[in-house]
Design an enzyme around this catalytic site. Structure first.
Site, PDB file in Angstrom:
ATOM      1  N   LYS B 164       0.833  -1.202   0.000  1.00  8.76           N
ATOM      2  CA  LYS B 164       0.000   0.000   0.000  1.00  8.76           C
ATOM      3  C   LYS B 164       0.871   1.257   0.000  1.00  8.76           C
ATOM      4  CE  LYS B 164      -3.649   2.672   0.666  1.00  8.76           C
ATOM      5  NZ  LYS B 164      -3.186   3.779   1.467  1.00  8.76           N
ATOM      6  N   GLU B 171       1.438   6.784  -6.687  1.00  9.01           N
ATOM      7  CA  GLU B 171       0.383   7.807  -6.789  1.00  9.01           C
ATOM      8  C   GLU B 171       0.979   9.218  -6.751  1.00  9.01           C
ATOM      9  OE1 GLU B 171      -2.733   7.214  -3.749  1.00  9.01           O
ATOM     10  OE2 GLU B 171      -2.508   9.348  -3.330  1.00  9.01           O
TER      11      GLU B 171
END
Lengths: 291, 291, 291, 291
Positions: B164, B171
């Site tokens: 994650k 991102e």
């Protein structure tokens, strides 16, 4: 409508096919007679009914330059030239001016889509005067993807190639983003299935994208990319993006880092790191690796 | 199945709702009694039938640490704790060991989805032993997006949060990629409609993505983002990504550039650029801007 | 020997003085009659005995271009033009060719030294043919610092400006290095005397340098640089360095980072960080700072 | 005065010699009995008259940790431990607290100078309480370079190592600056003598420095560094500098770029560039280089 299309390579050939499927007439010319519908540029121009639209789809730089110069001699006032190649946006203004002297219109068009374009359509970014764009619109409509997106009138002459260039600059940094994340995941022992992590990201994540889908496709063929060398070419548009940013004093750290990573990937040995090694040796007696 | 859920804020509350919609029983605890189903952690543990699964969804760091320590006292051998918060992966190993001493299992789970998760599902990346994962699987299945993607067993304890974290690092660089491209397009006079360029990229381009869709949504609300300040927080996971890369000697230039751009965006005035100005003044008599 | 010197601003004026102190004759021309020894370029050329050496010290770009074109009309075969300004190296080849048509020699010379040059001498990097260099050598010897260093024949026409440009690129990254270190030291509470740390580094360290000495001088005037804004101009040579690197596929991450930091320092608000803020708001409901 | 010195390797041995030359008494201990004056730490402590000053000069991490723990058992209240190794500044606070419990003082000292230190003196950056520093001052005075610079009380415990760490971070970026410039000059045909350009920069330029002098020395041994591999280790302090910057949200683009360039230099093949190559192949049918 009727279109003259110059350059029938991988891109041009597929585009001819897609335009024809949409019901338009395409007369294609290529230096390779096996690909061409006519034997010469003059013949192409003769066969088209005026006012003509001629789409140039040849390599950027000298080939495009020469083709547009030839067309400026062959075409008539009211005709339109579209440069659909990967020309640098700074060339477009010159070409527009050259053609305008003869009363010929000019539209530049950045085309994205690669090998997927024939089937899915090509993303188009075009620049030029609205009246010229309107004349080419049926062709744009044939080439673009179905649906409401995929084509845009980006601005004045040059704006189409500029927008496509920036698209490619963004593409460089997005690819670099996935590549950095992939390398980091592969480097850590407790992470045991990097490919499945990438695959899981295809839904529900902030980073889902078409490029991510392609990354999964690539990993499905070669899970750890063992068959590839870490070697990446660059096509010019990444360089131009950075140069445009420098011209406008826009900081572009991620895109530039992506470009430089490609440069470095092509060096067998890094000259600058030799200098680092040499300096470390000079001041610290640090061991260096000699050849 | 039955789940204990600790932490019912924006994320936890929506997750409770989605799990319940899937037909499971959720007993929720939160320090805020208006949100909680039970009044205390001990009551939560008492109400759950063993062997229990307790999902911790509280802020990373001390709150998660304390909650897991309390649970290690309250739970029984055979129970399982899931840390679904944004913990640093290096904490997971400690938590797994602490709980293992008591015979309690541990699974770490990175959760992506934000405000869209309740409706579309949450992307899940989890780490831990297969037998522990299997016990939590019905909850994972309830939370994840429909379809075949969106959930992955990433590896050992810590691997879920690590995956994650890398997702968030990617991102950062993808957002930076679009942001750099947008600024460059906005800087050029011949480009007249940046928003429509972004919109056109939604189909047929290499850079189409969910983030691009969001960028278009944002531009539709505020075409030139005039209402916003160029100020970006960072949530910790970008920093940890860079630190993990440094630990493993992995170069991460684009992700790091994206993190640093956020740091700089939060400075009213840049100390380092004061030093640059001072040096220019010393050696060249260059004019400096004084306050 | 006798030298014609065009451009008597801050740099040119001091250089005239230093050359005269070395016993040479300098006839200076400037558009500002208060500074000039002659009233016009033709008068300058008339007053010089052939074969002449004329040193052009005017702003890069159009002013240098115009001056060299005028000189190409006024000078005679066997004369030599030196471009000592900050011209881009790509201009030098054109100027050399233009003058060569008339039998006039050309030397380009990058000059470093700023306000310290009159007293300490100017570092000189020159390019051109050996026979032309030899003719200018007495002037180079007058301008350069005492001692064995400070002047170099760097290569063909353009190589002088190229070397000076790279010098400036290196300078950007060195300044950035000190500036980053200074900001980090200032950010940490346990470090109580950053200025004295910098001062201590003047001896015995790997990073001692003239720029470090200047940094200490600046901190002695304003310990925390409170009086300055974090705003840094760039003079063109940093940009050209990056562009040259792109042309040659050389990765230049530190120098480019230094250039981009300057670009960012001049933005009141960062457009790209507005996009980051907008995206964070779209996907996460993150609070954004509105104006 | 009398000093106990633990660790008599390349650095420690030379430091013992320099301190002795200044007239102080040094009793040295090393695990290697051929280097040591005493056979054990307890013997070292016994031989020193109280209140004692013991300088620890062993590798950072576990060796330093263990040595300080042992000393905390052996020394007496009022004694002082100096950590002159390359410890991470975050360790210093722990060591100071550990020793303070026993009434033992602690000073951390970053030492620069490498193989040149014995002759030219060592640059010293120390942290700790003023009364402890004062006790060690005669040794600092013996070690530091002659002249007014080269030693500084940087702040509280840990500030010495922090300052030295930042020194090394700056060093990374300065080395990278010269290395990038050198590679660019070597890449250009019209520049014919890069080594002489570097040599000329030793006087009169903005970028003159000791590191530049070393670069010239290295080029004099191997003009194009043909004998070296472009491979650079990193010693930990560059990494810590970036981590400290991340902790304090300070952007450090040039120093970080320099660190990442070293990481990349040590990879036989770049995993991230394999991913770039794979993606290019997927979307564009670009040729990739296979192994």
């Amino acid at each position: 409508m009727e279109l003259g299309l110059i350059g029938l390579g991988k891109m041009g050939g597929n585009m001819r096919e897609r335009i024809r499927r949409a019901g338009h007439t395409v007369i294609g010319y290529d230096r390779n007679p096996d690909l061409a519908d006519v034997a010469s540029l003059p013949e192409l121009v003769t066969k088209l009914q005026g006012p003509r639209v001629v789409w140039v789809m040849v390599p950027a730089g000298a080939p495009t330059q020469q083709t547009i110069e030839e067309l400026s001699e062959l075409l008539s006032p009211g005709d339109i030239v579209v440069d659909g190649g990967n020309s640098r946006w700074t060339d477009d203004e010159k070409h527009a001016a050259l053609l305008a002297e003869k009363g010929i219109g000019f539209v530049d068009c950045g085309v994205s889509g690669g090998v997927w374009g024939l089937q899915n359509g090509y993303a188009l970014m075009y620049g030029g005067e609205a009246e010229h764009i309107a004349r080419v619109q049926p062709i744009f409509d044939a080439l673009k993807p179905e649906g409401e997106y995929g084509a845009v009138h980006a601005g004045k002459a040059g704006a189409g190639h500029f927008a496509k260039m920036v698209h490619n600059g963004i593409e460089y940094a997005m690819m670099q983003a996935y590549a950095e994340g992939w390398e980091l995941l592969e480097a850590v022992d407790s992470v045991t299935d990097v490919r499945e992590i990438f695959r899981s990201w295809k839904e529900g994540t902030v980073i889902r994208s078409w490029l991510l889908d392609l990354a999964v496709d690539a990993l499905d063929k070669d899970e750890h990319l063992d068959k590839l060398r870490g070697y990446a070419a660059d096509s010019g548009e990444g360089r131009w993006t950075v140069e445009a940013a420098i011209d406008h004093a826009v900081p572009l750290p991620a895109i530039t880092a992506s470009l430089f990573a490609r440069f470095a990937s092509r060096q067998d040995d890094s000259p600058q790191m030799k200098m680092i090694a040499a300096l470390r040796n000079e001041f610290g007696g640090h061991a260096v690796e000699s050849k």
